[in-house]
Design a protein around this motif. Structure first.
Motif, PDB file in Angstrom:
ATOM      1  N   VAL A  21       0.847  -1.199   0.000  1.00 60.54           N
ATOM      2  CA  VAL A  21       0.000   0.000   0.000  1.00 60.54           C
ATOM      3  C   VAL A  21       0.878   1.244   0.000  1.00 60.54           C
ATOM      4  CG1 VAL A  21      -1.974  -1.110   1.123  1.00 60.54           C
ATOM      5  CG2 VAL A  21      -0.240   0.057   2.527  1.00 60.54           C
ATOM      6  N   PHE A  22       0.267   2.364  -0.400  1.00 60.17           N
ATOM      7  CA  PHE A  22       1.001   3.630  -0.572  1.00 60.17           C
ATOM      8  C   PHE A  22       1.779   4.011   0.697  1.00 60.17           C
ATOM      9  CE2 PHE A  22       1.195   8.338  -0.737  1.00 60.17           C
ATOM     10  CZ  PHE A  22       1.833   8.505  -1.956  1.00 60.17           C
ATOM     11  N   GLY A  23       1.118   3.836   1.838  1.00 59.20           N
ATOM     12  CA  GLY A  23       1.724   4.250   3.101  1.00 59.20           C
ATOM     13  C   GLY A  23       2.973   3.460   3.445  1.00 59.20           C
ATOM     14  N   ASP A  24       3.092   2.259   2.883  1.00 61.40           N
ATOM     15  CA  ASP A  24       4.261   1.431   3.175  1.00 61.40           C
ATOM     16  C   ASP A  24       5.394   1.652   2.183  1.00 61.40           C
ATOM     17  OD1 ASP A  24       2.976   0.434   5.349  1.00 61.40           O
ATOM     18  OD2 ASP A  24       2.239  -1.375   4.357  1.00 61.40           O
ATOM     19  N   CYS A  25       5.143   2.445   1.143  1.00 65.08           N
ATOM     20  CA  CYS A  25       6.208   2.762   0.189  1.00 65.08           C
ATOM     21  C   CYS A  25       7.176   3.744   0.848  1.00 65.08           C
ATOM     22  CB  CYS A  25       5.622   3.416  -1.073  1.00 65.08           C
ATOM     23  SG  CYS A  25       4.557   2.321  -2.017  1.00 65.08           S
ATOM     24  N   ASP A  26       8.417   3.778   0.352  1.00 67.96           N
ATOM     25  CA  ASP A  26       9.337   4.755   0.939  1.00 67.96           C
ATOM     26  C   ASP A  26       9.069   6.143   0.343  1.00 67.96           C
ATOM     27  OD1 ASP A  26      10.780   5.076  -1.499  1.00 67.96           O
ATOM     28  OD2 ASP A  26      11.999   3.308  -1.029  1.00 67.96           O
ATOM     29  N   THR A  27       9.679   7.144   0.937  1.00 71.29           N
ATOM     30  CA  THR A  27       9.396   8.534   0.554  1.00 71.29           C
ATOM     31  C   THR A  27       9.631   8.756  -0.928  1.00 71.29           C
ATOM     32  OG1 THR A  27      10.110   9.193   2.739  1.00 71.29           O
ATOM     33  CG2 THR A  27       9.923  10.945   1.109  1.00 71.29           C
ATOM     34  N   LYS A  28      10.748   8.192  -1.444  1.00 72.09           N
ATOM     35  CA  LYS A  28      11.088   8.402  -2.841  1.00 72.09           C
ATOM     36  C   LYS A  28      10.002   7.832  -3.771  1.00 72.09           C
ATOM     37  CE  LYS A  28      14.961   8.050  -5.940  1.00 72.09           C
ATOM     38  NZ  LYS A  28      16.032   7.140  -6.341  1.00 72.09           N
ATOM     39  N   GLN A  29       9.565   6.618  -3.446  1.00 73.49           N
ATOM     40  CA  GLN A  29       8.513   5.983  -4.261  1.00 73.49           C
ATOM     41  C   GLN A  29       7.230   6.816  -4.231  1.00 73.49           C
ATOM     42  OE1 GLN A  29       8.510   2.233  -2.187  1.00 73.49           O
ATOM     43  NE2 GLN A  29       9.635   1.183  -3.842  1.00 73.49           N
ATOM     44  N   ARG A  30       6.901   7.268  -3.042  1.00 72.49           N
ATOM     45  CA  ARG A  30       5.654   8.039  -2.906  1.00 72.49           C
ATOM     46  C   ARG A  30       5.744   9.354  -3.686  1.00 72.49           C
ATOM     47  NH1 ARG A  30       4.914   9.389   2.555  1.00 72.49           N
ATOM     48  NH2 ARG A  30       6.607   8.138   3.394  1.00 72.49           N
ATOM     49  N   GLU A  31       6.837  10.054  -3.501  1.00 72.27           N
ATOM     50  CA  GLU A  31       6.993  11.354  -4.188  1.00 72.27           C
ATOM     51  C   GLU A  31       7.019  11.167  -5.697  1.00 72.27           C
ATOM     52  OE1 GLU A  31      10.278  13.617  -2.621  1.00 72.27           O
ATOM     53  OE2 GLU A  31       9.083  14.274  -0.896  1.00 72.27           O
ATOM     54  N   GLN A  32       7.749  10.128  -6.156  1.00 76.77           N
ATOM     55  CA  GLN A  32       7.849   9.898  -7.607  1.00 76.77           C
ATOM     56  C   GLN A  32       6.488   9.567  -8.210  1.00 76.77           C
ATOM     57  OE1 GLN A  32      11.003   7.068  -8.116  1.00 76.77           O
ATOM     58  NE2 GLN A  32      12.534   8.687  -8.419  1.00 76.77           N
ATOM     59  N   THR A  33       5.720   8.767  -7.479  1.00 79.21           N
ATOM     60  CA  THR A  33       4.382   8.422  -7.973  1.00 79.21           C
ATOM     61  C   THR A  33       3.536   9.688  -8.162  1.00 79.21           C
ATOM     62  OG1 THR A  33       4.498   6.352  -6.763  1.00 79.21           O
ATOM     63  CG2 THR A  33       2.317   7.033  -7.512  1.00 79.21           C
ATOM     64  N   LEU A  34       3.511  10.517  -7.126  1.00 76.66           N
ATOM     65  CA  LEU A  34       2.666  11.713  -7.193  1.00 76.66           C
ATOM     66  C   LEU A  34       3.156  12.674  -8.269  1.00 76.66           C
ATOM     67  CD1 LEU A  34       1.852  12.468  -3.437  1.00 76.66           C
ATOM     68  CD2 LEU A  34       0.733  10.891  -5.019  1.00 76.66           C
ATOM     69  N   LEU A  35       4.467  12.851  -8.353  1.00 78.61           N
ATOM     70  CA  LEU A  35       5.012  13.757  -9.370  1.00 78.61           C
ATOM     71  C   LEU A  35       4.693  13.253 -10.771  1.00 78.61           C
ATOM     72  CD1 LEU A  35       8.465  14.722  -7.826  1.00 78.61           C
ATOM     73  CD2 LEU A  35       6.516  16.234  -8.235  1.00 78.61           C
ATOM     74  N   SER A  36       4.771  11.942 -10.920  1.00 79.45           N
ATOM     75  CA  SER A  36       4.520  11.380 -12.247  1.00 79.45           C
ATOM     76  C   SER A  36       3.054  11.584 -12.657  1.00 79.45           C
ATOM     77  CB  SER A  36       4.965   9.917 -12.253  1.00 79.45           C
ATOM     78  OG  SER A  36       4.011   9.098 -12.857  1.00 79.45           O
ATOM     79  N   ILE A  37       2.132  11.492 -11.708  1.00 80.06           N
ATOM     80  CA  ILE A  37       0.711  11.766 -12.031  1.00 80.06           C
ATOM     81  C   ILE A  37       0.544  13.244 -12.372  1.00 80.06           C
ATOM     82  CG2 ILE A  37      -1.669  11.758 -11.161  1.00 80.06           C
ATOM     83  CD1 ILE A  37      -0.782   9.579  -9.163  1.00 80.06           C
ATOM     84  N   GLU A  38       1.149  14.075 -11.550  1.00 80.98           N
ATOM     85  CA  GLU A  38       1.014  15.517 -11.697  1.00 80.98           C
ATOM     86  C   GLU A  38       1.588  16.007 -13.020  1.00 80.98           C
ATOM     87  OE1 GLU A  38       1.881  17.329  -7.952  1.00 80.98           O
ATOM     88  OE2 GLU A  38       2.749  19.084  -8.928  1.00 80.98           O
ATOM     89  N   GLN A  39       2.688  15.390 -13.439  1.00 85.51           N
ATOM     90  CA  GLN A  39       3.358  15.855 -14.653  1.00 85.51           C
ATOM     91  C   GLN A  39       2.759  15.247 -15.913  1.00 85.51           C
ATOM     92  OE1 GLN A  39       7.266  14.920 -13.349  1.00 85.51           O
ATOM     93  NE2 GLN A  39       7.352  16.736 -12.027  1.00 85.51           N
TER      94      GLN A  39
END
Lengths: 570, 184
Positions: free
Chosen positions: B106-124
């Motif tokens: 689940v998202f909460g168990d991903c590390d910070t880098k994975q979480r940030e990259q996921t969100l940035l990739s959606i945003e971009q």
């Protein structure tokens, strides 16, 4: 009916009755009580006491459940009032909701109303300019409506009179088209506004002045005596101002009238009609419904002022029928309800300016920026449309705070002190032509909860408005371009009339009883103890904001009415 | 302590006690009452984790400290159209599936880098022709992002400690040197 006994009639008899408690009604009450007349003020809505009944006035943004935004269910239930720029979480309680008070739109009309003590004077945009003879002589010169029965010199002393009490900020700009008043200091133009002002004066001979507004920039003793103090530049005016920093009936005229001891304020009182006595040839009183008890009650007075707000004043008069006046009180001419008009606010222009980077502003400007008085067709007819427009003009600088990205870099962006370029904006305020085809009337079938017919509204833009709008966009675009502004975007919206909240006319003033309802004293031609001094009296609309003129006409009419009463003529 | 303060505090305690039963929430449901969207405790946690990734705790408070996820839910529940609410719920499901597929957790168990990259990739991902992320997923993320920042920048914390909001400025300086502003 128990209240028909003589004592009760005495209790229900006053020297003057004022229908409505807003911008002009408040002034009528203040003037009557100031002359010692026992006055009854009727308000259809609830009471709103200064400060005490401003529930949101001191709330911080985070204290609003939705940070100011209206919940979707309320937006969807109120498509009309939701279009008003001030209908947000902090002031929604001062607006009539669509379903509460229905009306009939023969043509789309966004009727924005404030049914409470103080009316829309709590909510207004506070822009106050005098009319000039370019306005009062407009219909006669340009051949529309009827000639105004007054000229600038008739009203000028009354402008001064109300300005001194209300408190109007502005500069003495020395313009024929926008006469100077008795002003408190103006709120100054900022660097880009001042630059634009110099530019258009030099290149076009046009003017950009500090917007004149009903804010106490520097109160005088008369304002302190009202319990009002200096405007604190909060710009949260629509919530009601605890400082009394801007003029409202709630902060100014009504408490003043109450202090005299001569005013009886009666909220929850819907006026059904004005009572006309055929034998006396006068109005004797008004018939109201108490909205709490549903009881019908009659009140009596020698003088009646109708200040129910432009369209509702028409409604009251149209619904006041008798053998003598089968088509509405004072309606011998048949024009009552007709020749209504409004202001055209449907065009805007924005741009950016990449200069004056060393300057910004600090605090907030209650005046909102600059004002461009009408320059079109002013001294003579220049275009293929009649009349002209005033324009707002303001410049502001925001922070460049990008919402892009996530994480600590985003957090840093959100607090950045990185000023963007200047943004500039203007909006159109166009005069519209009152026409016979523009009217309000009583609906033949539908009635409200108090037995009053619903008001049917029918007015629309015309070809003149379209041409004027195009000219506004062309002229302002050219002025912006020559000033060096970039990224100029003109937009034209498709708002219905009404959203300007400057509906006027229907009981127009005029010299000839055959073509007008009121004489030069705002007195019904046919019933000399009934006066109309709100927006309904307006023969034409000019392009200035109308409230100051309603105030001045009201004070003038009260002075005349009381004089006539003392002479035994009323 | 002033009598008035004592009474006020007492009222708070009593008020708190009255609120207690609502804390004994239905298991698996969101912690705040919602009228229009049916959000589970897991989904509430997901929104909290996304909000915390957008506005993380640094040396200043983060989204969870400021309960911004609850503000996001409140706004979704009250201030959006039915259609937006449906897209939000659909998009949230798709977001969950995507994370599961991509990272096996689940998202909460991903590390910070994975979480940030996921969100940035959606945003971009702004090109509608690229279908890595569905429209609903982007609507879901867009609402969470906007309302998290809206809630953050209008929070009492932000408006008193970061960019100070003045209820009563008491001044208008039309000519104010930028230099002075930056010096503050």
């Amino acid at each position: 009916m128990a209240n028909l006994n003589i004592d009760s009639i005495k209790d229900r008899t006053f020297d003057a009755i004022v229908i409505g408690s807003g911008m002009s009604g408040g002034w009528a009450a203040k003037e009557f009580t100031g002359k010692g007349l026992k006055t009854l003020m009727l308000e259809r809505g609830r009471d709103v006491k200064h400060i005490k009944d401003y529930p949101t006035t001191n709330m911080y943004p985070w204290e609003f459940e939705h940070r100011g935004e209206m919940p979707m269910a309320l937006q969807e239930a109120n498509p009309i009032v939701n279009r008003c720029y001030a209908f947000h979480e902090d002031a929604a309680h001062f607006f009539v909701k669509d379903k509460e008070h229905p009306y009939v739109q023969d043509k789309p009309f966004d009727w924005i109303r404030g049914y409470q003590v103080g009316g829309k004077s709590l909510l207004w945009a506070r822009q106050t300019q005098r009319w000039s003879d370019f306005d009062f002589e407009g219909p006669a010169r340009d051949g529309f409506a009827v000639d105004w029965p007054i000229r600038y010199q008739d009203i000028a002393p009354w402008y001064s009179y109300v300005e001194k009490f209300a408190g109007i900020s502005g500069n003495k700009d020395g313009l024929d088209e926008l006469p100077d008043g008795d002003f408190l200091p103006a709120f100054p133009l900022n660097s880009v506004e001042q630059y634009f002002s110099k530019h258009v004066k030099g290149k076009y001979g046009r003017h950009v002045i500090s917007a004149r507004c009903a804010h106490l920039s520097k109160p005088n003793q008369i304002h302190l005596d009202q319990g009002r103090v200096q405007c604190q530049e909060r710009i949260l005016c629509q919530r009601g101002c605890p400082f009394g920093g801007y003029f409202s009936a709630n902060a100014s005229t009504i408490p003043w009238a109450l202090k005299s001891g001569h005013l009886t304020l009666r909220p929850h009182s819907v006026v059904q009609s004005i009572i006309y006595d055929e034998t006396k040839g006068k109005a004797t009183g008004v018939r109201i419904v108490d909205t709490n008890t549903k009881e019908t009650i009659e009140y009596f007075a020698r003088i009646i002022f109708v200040n129910a707000a432009a369209l509702n004043t028409n409604l009251v008069l149209l619904n006041s029928t008798s053998h003598r006046f089968p088509n509405g009180l004072g309606n011998d001419s048949g024009v009552l309800g007709k020749y209504v008009a409004f202001h055209n606010y449907s065009a805007h222009i924005s741009a950016e300016y990449d200069d004056f980077k060393e300057w910004t502003t600090d605090g907030r400007n209650p005046a909102g920026g600059g004002y461009i008085p009408r320059f079109r067709n002013l001294r003579k007819q220049e275009t293929d449309f009649l009349r002209g427009y005033a324009s707002g003009f303001s410049a502001y600088r925001g922070q460049n705070r990008s919402w892009d990205g996530v994480g600590s870099s985003l957090k840093e962006n959100l607090v950045k002190d990185d000023l963007g370029p200047w943004s500039v904006g203007s909006h159109m305020m166009g005069e519209t032509i009152p026409k016979e085809a523009s009217y309000v009337a009583l609906d033949a079938k539908q009635k409200d909860d108090w037995g009053v017919p619903l008001l049917k509204i029918s007015m629309d833009y015309d070809d003149n408005d379209a041409k004027m709008k195009k000219d506004y966009i062309d002229q302002l675009t050219e002025m912006f371009t020559s000033a060096g502004f970039a990224n100029i975007k003109a937009s034209s919206d498709h708002r219905a009339p009404g959203l300007d909240i400057h509906e006027m006319g229907g009981a127009r003033m005029g010299n000839d009883p055959k073509t007008s309802v009121l004489n030069k004293w705002n007195q019904l031609h046919a019933v000399n103890n009934v006066f109309v001094t709100d927006g309904a009296c307006m023969t034409s609309t000019s392009c200035q904001n109308p409230s100051l003129t309603y105030m001045a006409l009201t004070a003038r009419a009260v002075d005349y009415a009381v004089g006539e009463m003392n002479k035994g003529n009323i | 302590m002033h009598r008035r303060t004592v009474i006020k505090n007492l009222a708070l305690i009593i008020g708190g006690a009255a609120l207690l039963p609502s804390c004994l929430q239905e298991k698996g449901k969101a912690s705040i009452g919602l009228k229009n969207v049916d959000v589970s405790a897991d989904q509430e946690k997901l929104i909290g984790d996304i909000a915390e990734t957008i506005i993380p705790k640094t040396n200043t408070p983060g989204a969870k400290d400021l309960q911004l996820h609850l503000f996001v839910l409140k706004m979704v529940d009250d201030c959006y159209t039915k259609k937006d609410q449906q897209d939000f719920m659909t998009g949230m499901g798709q977001f969950n599936d995507l994370i599961n597929k991509r990272y096996g957790r689940v998202f909460g168990d991903c590390d910070t880098k994975q979480r940030e990259q996921t969100l940035l990739s959606i945003e971009q991902n702004k090109d509608p022709k690229i279908t890595t992320y569905s429209t609903e997923l982007k609507i879901f993320y867009g609402i969470v992002k906007n309302q998290t920042i809206n809630g953050y920048t209008t929070s009492k914390y932000f408006m008193t400690k970061q960019v100070v909001y003045e209820l009563v400025p008491g001044r208008y300086n039309a000519f104010y040197p930028v230099k002075m502003k930056q010096a503050v």
